[in-house]
Scaffold this motif. Structure first.
Motif, PDB file in Angstrom:
ATOM      1  N   LYS A 134      33.478  27.228 -77.324  1.00 13.17           N
ATOM      2  CA  LYS A 134      32.245  27.572 -76.644  1.00 13.17           C
ATOM      3  C   LYS A 134      31.538  26.341 -76.100  1.00 13.17           C
ATOM      4  CE  LYS A 134      31.395  31.383 -79.774  1.00 13.17           C
ATOM      5  NZ  LYS A 134      30.575  31.846 -80.875  1.00 13.17           N
ATOM      6  N   PHE A 135      31.859  25.187 -76.692  1.00 18.64           N
ATOM      7  CA  PHE A 135      31.134  23.974 -76.360  1.00 18.64           C
ATOM      8  C   PHE A 135      32.096  22.835 -76.019  1.00 18.64           C
ATOM      9  CE2 PHE A 135      28.796  26.225 -79.774  1.00 18.64           C
ATOM     10  CZ  PHE A 135      27.715  26.645 -79.017  1.00 18.64           C
TER      11      PHE A 135
ATOM     12  N   GLN B  67      23.387  23.168 -69.576  1.00 13.97           N
ATOM     13  CA  GLN B  67      23.668  24.607 -69.604  1.00 13.97           C
ATOM     14  C   GLN B  67      24.507  25.009 -68.407  1.00 13.97           C
ATOM     15  OE1 GLN B  67      23.062  26.895 -71.916  1.00 13.97           O
ATOM     16  NE2 GLN B  67      22.141  25.358 -73.224  1.00 13.97           N
ATOM     17  N   VAL B  68      25.369  25.980 -68.621  1.00  8.02           N
ATOM     18  CA  VAL B  68      26.245  26.463 -67.560  1.00  8.02           C
ATOM     19  C   VAL B  68      25.408  27.100 -66.451  1.00  8.02           C
ATOM     20  CG1 VAL B  68      26.675  28.756 -68.560  1.00  8.02           C
ATOM     21  CG2 VAL B  68      28.395  27.699 -67.092  1.00  8.02           C
TER      22      VAL B  68
ATOM     23  N   HIS C  31      24.644  29.807 -63.718  1.00 12.68           N
ATOM     24  CA  HIS C  31      24.924  31.246 -63.723  1.00 12.68           C
ATOM     25  C   HIS C  31      25.967  31.642 -62.688  1.00 12.68           C
ATOM     26  CE1 HIS C  31      21.827  32.032 -66.627  1.00 12.68           C
ATOM     27  NE2 HIS C  31      20.970  31.332 -65.913  1.00 12.68           N
TER      28      HIS C  31
ATOM     29  N   PRO D  87      31.041  31.276 -64.049  1.00 14.69           N
ATOM     30  CA  PRO D  87      31.464  31.767 -65.361  1.00 14.69           C
ATOM     31  C   PRO D  87      32.717  31.039 -65.850  1.00 14.69           C
ATOM     32  CG  PRO D  87      32.059  33.328 -63.651  1.00 14.69           C
ATOM     33  CD  PRO D  87      31.255  32.251 -62.990  1.00 14.69           C
TER      34      PRO D  87
ATOM     35  N   GLN E 141      30.092  27.459 -72.797  1.00 12.86           N
ATOM     36  CA  GLN E 141      28.703  27.854 -72.578  1.00 12.86           C
ATOM     37  C   GLN E 141      27.787  26.656 -72.365  1.00 12.86           C
ATOM     38  OE1 GLN E 141      27.712  30.053 -76.085  1.00 12.86           O
ATOM     39  NE2 GLN E 141      29.013  31.778 -75.565  1.00 12.86           N
ATOM     40  N   THR E 142      28.035  25.573 -73.095  1.00 11.93           N
ATOM     41  CA  THR E 142      27.157  24.413 -73.068  1.00 11.93           C
ATOM     42  C   THR E 142      27.986  23.147 -73.186  1.00 11.93           C
ATOM     43  OG1 THR E 142      25.494  25.723 -74.236  1.00 11.93           O
ATOM     44  CG2 THR E 142      25.118  23.355 -74.148  1.00 11.93           C
TER      45      THR E 142
ATOM     46  N   GLN F 110      33.598  24.996 -63.561  1.00 13.08           N
ATOM     47  CA  GLN F 110      32.348  25.419 -64.175  1.00 13.08           C
ATOM     48  C   GLN F 110      31.358  24.278 -63.994  1.00 13.08           C
ATOM     49  OE1 GLN F 110      33.695  26.683 -68.287  1.00 13.08           O
ATOM     50  NE2 GLN F 110      31.781  27.826 -68.106  1.00 13.08           N
TER      51      GLN F 110
END
Length: 191
Positions: free
Chosen positions: A2-3, A72-73, A75, A78, A82-83, A153
């Motif tokens: 996630k990170f 932060q990603v 919007h 995708p 996430q971070t 991303q």
């Protein structure tokens, strides 16, 4: 995963990272070498964010996370991360002094990664990454010899840009193309 954490290893004044030789330092930097804090960078994917005070053994030294900055990603992009965190580390746990490293142009950090969750490495085992002043300068079409760019991303800073921070961080997700020898081995392997 996630990170993504960018561990910024800030060496004590005058100490060089193990992969840097004094003769490789540009002449304009050598004049200030004794007072400069040299930095090295290590990237890790993880399922947990970094924590101030965490200790890590990186590049043959013990490091303590002294400061954390978040990205932060966007919007509009995708993807699996996430971070992105920048974990500024020192050997004694104190927050190191860091000077601005660009004049007026903010810097964009780009990091190539494989869609299977592995980061790109140089021949010496260090992480591959690049710095550009504009997203259009990221070499999307030629990340590596046997890699094919798939998507990216983008991550924006949370709050103001810190000294030596980034205007944006871009993860360039790629797929590795199998070499002809790897394809041949796969075809010869019985199922």
């Amino acid at each position: 995963m996630k990170f993504l954490t960018n561990f910024v290893l800030v060496y004590p004044p005058g100490q060089l990272p193990p992969d840097v030789r004094p003769e490789d330092i540009p002449d304009d930097v050598k004049m200030d070498e004794a007072s400069m804090h040299f930095e090295d960078y290590v990237f890790w994917f993880s399922d947990a964010p970094p924590v101030v005070g965490d200790k890590h053994s990186l590049n043959s030294n013990q490091w303590s996370v002294a400061q954390i900055h978040s990205y932060q990603v966007s919007h509009t992009t995708p993807g699996p991360v996430q971070t992105v965190f920048t974990a500024v580390c020192s050997q004694d746990g104190s927050v190191p002094e860091r000077r601005e490293w660009y004049d007026s142009n903010p810097v964009i950090l780009y990091i190539p990664a494989l869609t299977n969750g592995k980061l790109a490495l140089n021949d010496d085992g260090t992480n591959r990454f690049g710095l550009v002043d504009n997203v259009v300068n990221i070499p999307f079409n030629e990340p590596f010899e046997d890699w094919e760019f798939k998507y990216c991303q983008s991550f924006d800073p949370v709050g103001r840009i810190t000294p030596q921070g980034f205007e944006q961080i871009v993860l360039c997700w790629c797929r590795r193309e199998e070499s002809p020898a790897e394809k041949q081995i796969e075809e010869l392997t019985p199922v």
